[in-house]
Design a protein around this motif. Structure first.
Motif, PDB file in Angstrom:
ATOM      1  N   ILE C   2      41.755  40.289  28.519  1.00  0.00           N
ATOM      2  CA  ILE C   2      42.173  39.848  29.854  1.00  0.00           C
ATOM      3  C   ILE C   2      41.531  40.780  30.869  1.00  0.00           C
ATOM      4  O   ILE C   2      41.837  41.968  30.908  1.00  0.00           O
ATOM      5  CB  ILE C   2      43.711  39.887  29.963  1.00  0.00           C
ATOM      6  N   ASN C   3      40.600  40.268  31.625  1.00  0.00           N
ATOM      7  CA  ASN C   3      39.877  41.123  32.572  1.00  0.00           C
ATOM      8  C   ASN C   3      39.548  40.346  33.839  1.00  0.00           C
ATOM      9  O   ASN C   3      38.444  39.860  34.024  1.00  0.00           O
ATOM     10  CB  ASN C   3      38.596  41.660  31.914  1.00  0.00           C
ATOM     11  N   PRO C   4      40.536  40.188  34.721  1.00  0.00           N
ATOM     12  CA  PRO C   4      40.347  39.345  35.907  1.00  0.00           C
ATOM     13  C   PRO C   4      39.317  39.906  36.887  1.00  0.00           C
ATOM     14  O   PRO C   4      38.979  41.085  36.838  1.00  0.00           O
ATOM     15  CB  PRO C   4      41.736  39.335  36.552  1.00  0.00           C
ATOM     16  N   HIS C   5      38.870  39.030  37.766  1.00  0.00           N
ATOM     17  CA  HIS C   5      37.993  39.450  38.854  1.00  0.00           C
ATOM     18  C   HIS C   5      38.737  40.442  39.748  1.00  0.00           C
ATOM     19  O   HIS C   5      39.955  40.357  39.897  1.00  0.00           O
ATOM     20  CB  HIS C   5      37.598  38.243  39.705  1.00  0.00           C
ATOM     21  N   PRO C   6      37.994  41.355  40.366  1.00  0.00           N
ATOM     22  CA  PRO C   6      38.664  42.299  41.273  1.00  0.00           C
ATOM     23  C   PRO C   6      39.300  41.609  42.480  1.00  0.00           C
ATOM     24  O   PRO C   6      40.356  42.031  42.951  1.00  0.00           O
ATOM     25  CB  PRO C   6      37.539  43.245  41.701  1.00  0.00           C
ATOM     26  N   GLY C   7      38.658  40.567  42.969  1.00  0.00           N
ATOM     27  CA  GLY C   7      39.227  39.826  44.097  1.00  0.00           C
ATOM     28  C   GLY C   7      39.146  38.348  43.810  1.00  0.00           C
ATOM     29  O   GLY C   7      38.871  37.938  42.687  1.00  0.00           O
ATOM     30  N   LEU C   8      39.391  37.539  44.829  1.00  0.00           N
ATOM     31  CA  LEU C   8      39.250  36.092  44.636  1.00  0.00           C
ATOM     32  C   LEU C   8      37.777  35.767  44.510  1.00  0.00           C
ATOM     33  O   LEU C   8      36.964  36.268  45.271  1.00  0.00           O
ATOM     34  CB  LEU C   8      39.825  35.336  45.833  1.00  0.00           C
ATOM     35  N   PRO C   9      37.428  34.930  43.519  1.00  0.00           N
ATOM     36  CA  PRO C   9      36.014  34.543  43.432  1.00  0.00           C
ATOM     37  C   PRO C   9      35.606  33.730  44.661  1.00  0.00           C
ATOM     38  O   PRO C   9      36.450  33.244  45.409  1.00  0.00           O
ATOM     39  CB  PRO C   9      35.964  33.706  42.159  1.00  0.00           C
ATOM     40  N   GLU C  10      34.303  33.609  44.817  1.00  0.00           N
ATOM     41  CA  GLU C  10      33.770  32.900  45.971  1.00  0.00           C
ATOM     42  C   GLU C  10      34.342  31.486  46.043  1.00  0.00           C
ATOM     43  O   GLU C  10      34.346  30.765  45.047  1.00  0.00           O
ATOM     44  CB  GLU C  10      32.253  32.811  45.808  1.00  0.00           C
ATOM     45  N   LEU C  11      34.846  31.093  47.195  1.00  0.00           N
ATOM     46  CA  LEU C  11      35.333  29.720  47.363  1.00  0.00           C
ATOM     47  C   LEU C  11      35.436  29.397  48.848  1.00  0.00           C
ATOM     48  O   LEU C  11      35.372  30.288  49.693  1.00  0.00           O
ATOM     49  CB  LEU C  11      36.699  29.528  46.678  1.00  0.00           C
TER      50      LEU C  11
END
Lengths: 785, 155, 297
Positions: C2-11
């Motif tokens: 489990i290694n989420p992105h540091p922030g929200l991905p581009e969208l």
């Protein structure tokens, strides 16, 4: 102005709850933590490619696609950094090279113009692995069947007090042999034998790790890091990257909690390694909360096989403790936790026959490191519960049993060291009294069971024998005093305590003393690390010595100017006074400009700077086979904790009605800050006891977020948490003080487990003592249906 | 990626900022406005270190898109003291010793201020409930709870 | 791992002017766009990669999604984008639907409740959703906007599995409507988490009871159970026992046992199935007892 001279030494600065010196900036948002330092447009952002395997060989890494992504400036792998590093045992690389040994281990690093691009680039790095069988239990890991996690262990470097066993997964085997345990059991009237398991837990500072590195074109490295150990980091990074210490500068701003995980080196080497390939650019590396949970130091798991026995009067006769520490994929720091667990492995008990084996075992789990207590919470969880069981078996009141068996001044402890003066019995009495020990209190409702538990503890600062401190003190024109130290303000209040010590030793008002961060290895004097509850004692001594040095310089100057003897002079409240002539002179200006001689004949003195250091010189080595030696440690802080709680029969939930902690701190420099440490430490202990566990399945953490790694909140905390200060002075502590930072959470698991047993008659021995475990244990025992 | 131009009030001053769609209010405050008192502890709405007041209500600023903040009134920790005068809750948390490392403190103070705004005389249980979204690892919470009680008495 | 992105991905953040526009956009971008209300669950899923979206389509404020309307003749309608705290503090809800207040108040923390919406809590279709039970026992129906027009979705048939509902691309839940509550009803929501409050529910028990002359026992009880089945569970057999047999402690225990027997919980990181089952029994008994003590007065 004349101050009535008196040789009265009544202190105004020691034993007084002065206000924290760092607090206003912290309540206004002005305080600068590492993530808050601004670096401008040249800043690059780093991310790490991490291993999805607990144990695997790295067959191939392809970074070409990542390198080609627009915005990516640097991609590095283990190929680029061949040196091993580590605080005690040098067993790790900055990036994994031939194999990975835990899930989340960094195998490559990327720097890009934005965190988003770095994140995308990491996905583009292709790594081919060959999975290997893993080691997921330390007892299995220590056996001959287990695959080797470090086949090359024998070729690593380690200091002479660490005892690896090459050809096995045992990276340290620390032994204590005192008396003859094996033959004592038949003489015992009661024997308890039990195996305790303590899970991995995480430190959970609210500030995740962050570090920024910059390398200039001459190769000078500057590292800004959320760090408990700027000097140790300078040293370790220098070695791992073949850079002289003089070319590395570590700046450590305020730190948002550490609890041990920001000691040694973990992620801080990564941005330095990347920055070496992006000269001129600051490179920022910040862990996500999820990475914080399993890619950095964790508290090691422990399996402790304990056997204790006593005679019919409750006198301990034998104590055997075999500890398998789940060290994780690397044990560079963990080997010394094992050592500390070993030389304190009896708990604070006086026993003629002791056998301890403390084994640090490589596993394919997250890497163990320092955690508030440095092994002692884990050790005491087992040994103190075993004593509770033994007291019951021999039919003795727990408090009486503990008082009969705890260490006292003059006892030869397990390592052969002679115990110093300690207030542990007073701690037991005061804690027991505060929860009405021996009085059965009514339940608050029919579906509740009420009980009380008590636990004792000891802990010594765990460090190399010669861990040193130093301090500088300079005086300014306005008679204010700047104290320069290398120990970190980590929330414990050390800046405030040092200001108090400096004020007292120098003779100036507390308000005129300034202690401020950041710690900067280029300007701050050396400090080994902010760990081990050692600052008040060790750095406090250095600060006191520096203040005394400055004081001597001032008095020499004034004595010369006034034609008096130094012995007749004193500094009080910022004035030099003469007991002989009743003259006085303000420190203002003279501490920088000196004092003019009469008749314009010149000047005396000059800018006043005092320096001081402290290093224990008396700690001896311990025999490899017996653990015996004259003085294993500098000293032990001791204490006791007692809790009164209720268990809900419908859910298994516990409610702590009152928690009392009493610790012998030698001398409380700042009693309110000591109480704050004791209260906060209890709650961290309680949180780890009830809620916390890194749920590992084949090395994969199942709960790496606050959603499923729960810690205590404001609603979980007992309203009544009492902190009692006991003071049996430390002979070589500043004003008699010794440390208290870690100790308050050490006995908590055992105290709660003992109280739950007292309430329900069921022992839930292995933390976390969750509602689920308690309920199901009651169900299985037929207490609930 | 397109940007949104937003105009909002932050600590009483009007700001115009161009923000991408995936930028959170937390990121905007820290990275665009250099208001670094608001902390990033988890980026998942769990720890509360990034709590700010948005139109008078406390929110996890990591859980709000900056683009949603057009026209909003934001108060951060930097806006709690007025003209160098500390808010009463800032004073009482100092007096009660409710600060250690200080990393949770900004969010904690914002939550406490919001509670006192909506409930000037909260009971102990209400204080504890109002602060559950602000994790603290150092203090053990009780001194913070005492600070809120003391502030309620003073204000 | 489990290694989420540091922030929200581009969208892209999209602000349609109407529900029609929003539905159209969502259909055109099926699989890469979702309606956006509070964001408290959505952000977590975007960070950890469970959702991979290009667009977040804001539906807050469109056509009453932010409003609470109470009519003493017809009942209550709560806009889907109304945050939990607005529900907790709304006088009409407190007075007429106190169980909604009680349930909404148990969601996470105060600051998260400033953002978390009732529509989100329902549409996420988590078996652990705290307010779903109250919405079920009050007979809530969802108002759904789609390009084909508006329709009503009863909650009883709305959930299809963890995270799965009957909603089709372009569907936007705009509000939830409740009939007038039964006179003299009493409700109770007991949530068991690892922490005292603020956690997700290991189990959650919602009970609503009221005097009912049509029932043999003289009372009707509605029960909804959280976190013990793939969808929020209504233990019909337990309800039947309480309707048919004269109430006493033993009957309540019998119904609680029936509730336990109807559950099919799983072992997960929060709890074992075994503990969940016993907790359903014990807490259902507790909730039923609490409610019965009050309604029989």
């Amino acid at each position: 102005m004349t101050i009535a001279p008196t040789k009265d030494k009544a202190t105004t600065n020691i034993g007084v709850s002065k206000p924290r010196v760092d607090v206003r900036e912290k309540v206004t948002g002005a305080a600068i933590f590492t993530d808050d330092v601004q670096f401008g447009a040249g800043l690059l952002h780093a991310r790490a490619k991490r291993s999805p395997y607990a144990h695997a060989l790295i067959k191939r890494i392809d970074i070409s696609k990542a390198k080609a992504l627009p915005g990516v400036k640097v991609v590095v792998t283990g190929e680029d950094f061949p040196n091993r590093t580590g605080l005690y045992l040098r067993d790790r690389f900055i990036f994994a090279r031939d194999r990975v040994r835990f899930v989340g281990e960094a195998v490559a690093g990327v720097a890009a113009v934005s965190e988003e691009i770095a994140d995308k680039a990491v996905d583009l790095i292709e790594v081919e692995y060959e999975p290997l069988p893993g080691v997921h239990d330390p007892v299995y890991g220590a056996s001959s069947e287990a695959p080797l996690v470090h086949p090359d262990l024998g070729s690593y470097e380690w200091p002479n007090f660490i005892f690896p066993v090459p050809g096995t997964n045992i990276s340290n085997h620390f032994k204590v042999r005192k008396g003859d345990v094996d033959s004592v059991w038949e003489k015992c009237a009661a024997v308890v034998e039990y195996t305790f398991r303590v899970p991995h837990v995480q430190h959970v500072p609210i500030e995740p790790h962050v570090a920024i590195a910059k390398v200039d074109d001459e190769g000078n490295v500057t590292l800004w890091a959320s760090s408990q150990s700027p000097f140790a980091q300078r040293n370790l990074i220098a070695k791992s990257l073949d850079i002289p210490e003089s070319k590395i500068r570590v700046i450590a701003p305020l730190i948002g909690g550490g609890f041990g995980c920001k000691a040694g080196v973990t992620m801080e080497a990564i941005p330095v390694a990347i920055a070496l390939k992006a000269k001129g650019h600051p490179v920022k590396f910040r862990l996500t909360r999820e990475e914080e949970f399993y890619t950095n130091f964790v508290r090691q798991g422990l399996v402790a096989q304990i056997k204790v026995g006593c005679d019919k009067d409750g006198n301990l006769l034998g104590l055997q403790n075999t500890m398998y520490w789940d060290g994780g994929g690397y044990t560079d720091y963990g080997v010394n936790i094992t050592r500390a667990g070993g030389y304190s492995g009896s708990g604070p008990f006086d026993c003629p026959n002791v056998k301890v084996d403390s084994l640090c075992v490589y596993t394919n789990h997250p890497v163990g490191g320092a955690y508030r207590g440095f092994g002692m919470s884990e050790v005491h969880t087992g040994i103190v519960q075993a004593m509770d069981m033994l007291a019951e078996k021999i039919g003795m009141d727990r408090v009486e049993f503990l008082k009969k068996n705890v260490v006292q001044e003059g006892d030869k402890i397990l390592t052969g060291m002679t115990m110093h003066k300690t207030g542990i019995k007073e701690c037991i009495d005061k804690a027991a009294q505060a929860i009405n020990w021996g009085v059965k209190e009514p339940n608050s409702a029919p579906n509740k069971l009420r009980g009380k538990g008590i636990a004792v503890m000891w802990k010594a600062p765990a460090m190399p024998p010669n861990a040193g401190s130093s301090a500088l003190i300079k005086l300014n024109e306005d008679a204010s005093v700047t104290v320069m130290i290398g120990g970190q303000e980590i929330g414990q209040g050390t800046f405030t305590a040092m200001a108090q010590i400096a004020a007292e030793a120098l003779g100036v008002p507390f308000e005129s003393v300034k202690v401020k961060g950041p710690i900067d290895t280029q300007y701050s004097p050396y400090e080994w690390q902010t760990v081990a509850s050692r600052l008040t004692w060790s750095m406090g001594n250095a600060v006191r010595n520096a203040a005394l040095d400055a004081r001597r310089r001032i008095l020499d100057m004034v004595a010369e100017a006034w034609g008096e003897n130094v012995e007749d002079l004193d500094i009080k409240d910022g004035y030099v006074i003469s007991y002989k002539t009743e003259e006085s002179i303000s420190l203002k200006n003279i501490v920088v400009y000196g004092i003019p001689k009469p008749n314009d004949e010149g000047w005396i003195g000059g800018p006043v700077v005092g320096s001081g250091n402290f290093m224990p010189t008396y700690v001896t080595g311990l025999d490899k086979e017996t653990g015996q030696g004259e003085r294993a440690v500098v000293h032990y802080t001791t204490g006791a904790q007692a809790v009164d709680l209720e268990v809900d029969l419908d859910t298994g939930q516990i409610t702590i009605l009152k928690a009392v902690s009493a610790f012998d701190v030698g001398k409380a420099i700042n009693p309110d800050l000591v109480r704050a440490q004791i209260e906060g430490g209890f709650v961290q202990g309680m949180s780890s006891a009830i809620f916390e566990e890194m749920k590992l399945v084949n090395g994969h953490m199942q709960n790496p977020s606050f959603v499923d790694y729960r810690i205590a909140t404001s609603a979980d905390v007992p309203e009544k948490i009492e902190a009692i200060i006991v003071e049996a002075p430390q002979d070589d502590g500043p004003f008699g003080a010794r440390g208290i930072g870690e100790h308050p959470m050490v006995p908590t698991i055992a105290a709660l487990a003992n109280a739950i047993y007292n309430a329900t008659g069921v022992r839930v021995p292995h933390p976390p003592l969750s509602a689920e475990k308690i309920y199901l244990a009651m169900l299985d025992a037929g207490i609930v249906k | 990626m397109s940007f949104h131009r937003i105009i909002l009030t932050v600590n009483g001053s009007t700001e115009q900022v161009d923000v991408p769609g995936n930028m959170t209010l937390l990121q905007m405050l820290r990275e665009k406005l250099a208001l670094t008192g608001t902390k990033n502890g988890c980026a998942a709405g769990e720890c509360g270190a990034c709590t700010v007041l948005m139109n008078g209500e406390p929110v996890n600023s990591c859980m709000v898109l900056a683009a949603e903040c057009n026209g909003a009134d934001i108060i951060t920790i930097e806006g709690l003291a007025r003209d160098g005068q500390l808010d009463v809750i800032q004073k009482t948390i100092i007096e009660q010793g409710g600060v250690q490392c200080g990393f949770c403190t900004p969010g904690m103070l914002i939550s406490a201020r919001a509670l006192l705004n909506r409930n000037p005389h909260p009971k102990e249980e209400e204080i504890r409930e109002a602060l559950v979204g602000n994790l603290c690892r150092c203090t053990g919470y009780n001194r913070i709870v005492s600070a809120v009680k003391a502030a309620a008495e003073v204000q | 791992m489990i290694n989420p992105h540091p922030g929200l991905p581009e969208l892209e953040y999209v602000m349609p002017a109407s529900l029609d526009e929003a539905s159209k956009f969502l259909i055109e971008h099926t699989g890469e766009a979702k309606p956006f209300m509070g964001g408290t669950d959505c952000f977590v899923r975007l960070r950890d990669g469970a959702w991979n979206l290009k667009y977040l389509v804001n539906v807050k404020g469109l056509d009453g999604t932010n409003e609470i309307r109470f009519d003493p003749k017809n009942g209550l309608t709560i806009g889907a984008a109304v945050p939990m705290n607005k529900i907790v503090s709304h006088p009409d809800i407190n007075k007429h639907y106190p169980l909604l207040t009680e349930a909404a108040r148990t969601v996470a923390s105060y600051q998260l409740r400033s953002r978390a919406t009732i529509g989100g809590n329902i549409c996420n279709a988590s078996p652990a959703g705290d307010t779903i039970g109250a919405c079920i026992v009050y007979g809530g129906k969802l108002n759904v906007h789609s390009i084909k027009g508006k329709r009503l979705e009863p909650l009883a048939s709305f959930f299809k599995g963890p995270g799965k509902t009957v909603l089709e691309p372009g569907d936007i839940v705009t509000s939830i409507s409740f009939p007038l509550p039964p006179p003299n009803h009493v409700g109770r929501y007991i949530k068991l988490g690892r922490n005292k409050i603020s956690d997700l529910a290991i189990v959650g028990v919602t009970v609503l009871g009221y005097p009912d002359s049509n029932a043999k026992s003289g009372y009707t009880f509605k029960i909804a159970l959280a976190s013990v089945a793939p969808v929020p569970l209504v233990p019909l057999k337990a309800e039947q026992i309480l309707a048919d047999k004269p109430l006493n402690e033993n009957i309540i225990s019998e119904a609680a046992q029936a509730a336990m027997d109807s559950c099919t919980p799983i072992d997960d990181v929060r709890s074992s199935a075994r503990y969940r089952k016993y907790m359903i029994r014990n807490l259902t008994r507790q909730a039923l007892t609490d409610v019965w003590q009050k309604i029989k007065k």
